[in-house]
Write a protein that holds these residues in place. Structure first.
Motif, PDB file in Angstrom:
ATOM      1  N   ASP A   1       0.832  -1.210   0.000  1.00  0.00           N
ATOM      2  CA  ASP A   1       0.000   0.000   0.000  1.00  0.00           C
ATOM      3  C   ASP A   1       0.862   1.254   0.000  1.00  0.00           C
ATOM      4  OD1 ASP A   1      -2.458  -1.452   0.184  1.00  0.00           O
ATOM      5  OD2 ASP A   1      -2.054  -1.739   2.319  1.00  0.00           O
ATOM      6  N   LYS A   2       1.928   1.217   0.790  1.00  0.00           N
ATOM      7  CA  LYS A   2       2.832   2.366   0.866  1.00  0.00           C
ATOM      8  C   LYS A   2       3.554   2.585  -0.457  1.00  0.00           C
ATOM      9  CE  LYS A   2       2.215   3.650   5.144  1.00  0.00           C
ATOM     10  NZ  LYS A   2       1.925   5.015   5.549  1.00  0.00           N
ATOM     11  N   VAL A   3       4.061   1.509  -1.068  1.00  0.00           N
ATOM     12  CA  VAL A   3       4.760   1.630  -2.356  1.00  0.00           C
ATOM     13  C   VAL A   3       3.805   2.190  -3.406  1.00  0.00           C
ATOM     14  CG1 VAL A   3       5.891   0.370  -4.233  1.00  0.00           C
ATOM     15  CG2 VAL A   3       6.436  -0.189  -1.851  1.00  0.00           C
ATOM     16  N   ARG A   4       2.611   1.638  -3.468  1.00  0.00           N
ATOM     17  CA  ARG A   4       1.621   2.102  -4.444  1.00  0.00           C
ATOM     18  C   ARG A   4       1.305   3.576  -4.229  1.00  0.00           C
ATOM     19  NH1 ARG A   4      -2.207  -0.916  -2.913  1.00  0.00           N
ATOM     20  NH2 ARG A   4      -1.642  -2.761  -4.084  1.00  0.00           N
ATOM     21  N   GLY A   5       1.154   3.979  -2.972  1.00  0.00           N
ATOM     22  CA  GLY A   5       0.829   5.364  -2.656  1.00  0.00           C
ATOM     23  C   GLY A   5       1.927   6.336  -3.030  1.00  0.00           C
TER      24      GLY A   5
ATOM     25  N   MET B   1      12.928   7.627  -6.277  1.00  0.00           N
ATOM     26  CA  MET B   1      11.814   8.545  -6.005  1.00  0.00           C
ATOM     27  C   MET B   1      12.209   9.684  -5.066  1.00  0.00           C
ATOM     28  SD  MET B   1       8.646   5.912  -5.667  1.00  0.00           S
ATOM     29  CE  MET B   1       8.174   4.836  -7.010  1.00  0.00           C
ATOM     30  N   ARG B   2      13.431   9.610  -4.575  1.00  0.00           N
ATOM     31  CA  ARG B   2      13.972  10.644  -3.694  1.00  0.00           C
ATOM     32  C   ARG B   2      13.104  10.870  -2.465  1.00  0.00           C
ATOM     33  NH1 ARG B   2      16.251  14.832  -8.273  1.00  0.00           N
ATOM     34  NH2 ARG B   2      17.779  13.355  -9.072  1.00  0.00           N
ATOM     35  N   VAL B   3      12.817   9.752  -1.797  1.00  0.00           N
ATOM     36  CA  VAL B   3      12.071   9.795  -0.547  1.00  0.00           C
ATOM     37  C   VAL B   3      12.814   8.953   0.482  1.00  0.00           C
ATOM     38  CG1 VAL B   3       9.823  10.122  -1.676  1.00  0.00           C
ATOM     39  CG2 VAL B   3      10.598   7.809  -1.136  1.00  0.00           C
TER      40      VAL B   3
ATOM     41  N   LYS C   1       4.166  10.378  -6.785  1.00  0.00           N
ATOM     42  CA  LYS C   1       5.273  10.839  -7.615  1.00  0.00           C
ATOM     43  C   LYS C   1       4.975  10.726  -9.110  1.00  0.00           C
ATOM     44  CE  LYS C   1       8.253  11.749  -4.324  1.00  0.00           C
ATOM     45  NZ  LYS C   1       8.949  13.018  -4.188  1.00  0.00           N
ATOM     46  N   GLY C   2       3.814  10.174  -9.462  1.00  0.00           N
ATOM     47  CA  GLY C   2       3.430  10.053 -10.868  1.00  0.00           C
ATOM     48  C   GLY C   2       4.095   8.898 -11.605  1.00  0.00           C
ATOM     49  N   TYR C   3       4.506   7.877 -10.871  1.00  0.00           N
ATOM     50  CA  TYR C   3       5.147   6.725 -11.485  1.00  0.00           C
ATOM     51  C   TYR C   3       4.099   5.711 -11.922  1.00  0.00           C
ATOM     52  CZ  TYR C   3       9.850   8.081  -9.986  1.00  0.00           C
ATOM     53  OH  TYR C   3      11.050   8.727  -9.833  1.00  0.00           O
TER      54      TYR C   3
END
Length: 85
Positions: free
Chosen positions: A10-14, A59-61, A19-21
């Motif tokens: 869920d976190k990866v998808r969010g 994703m620079r997070v 980020k528009g990926y």
């Protein structure tokens, strides 16, 4: 999300959505097919640690963004009911 466990998929998808990926781009970053990514999103296959790290860098997070927060864990905790005796 109340009464549901918020997991890594869920976190990866969010974060990816934020980020528009696309699924294709996300899969490409971690070196898997889009079909394999869908398996991970569905929880049928776990994300590997190196995949999470690659996503965080690309994703620079902070890597922590891909893990449930303490608040998420408390909100998804099962509710205990008292039983009258």
């Amino acid at each position: 999300m109340t009464n549901q466990q918020i997991g890594i998929p869920d976190k990866v998808r969010g974060v990816a959505a934020e980020k528009g990926y696309t699924q294709e781009r996300t899969a490409l970053i971690i070196g898997i097919s889009r079909t394999q990514l869908v398996q991970r999103y569905a929880g049928r296959t776990a994300f590997k640690a190196d995949e999470i790290l690659k996503l965080a860098v690309e994703m620079r997070v902070p890597v922590e963004r891909f893990f449930p927060s303490e608040t998420d864990l408390h909100e998804s905790a099962p509710v205990e009911l008292a039983v009258a005796s």
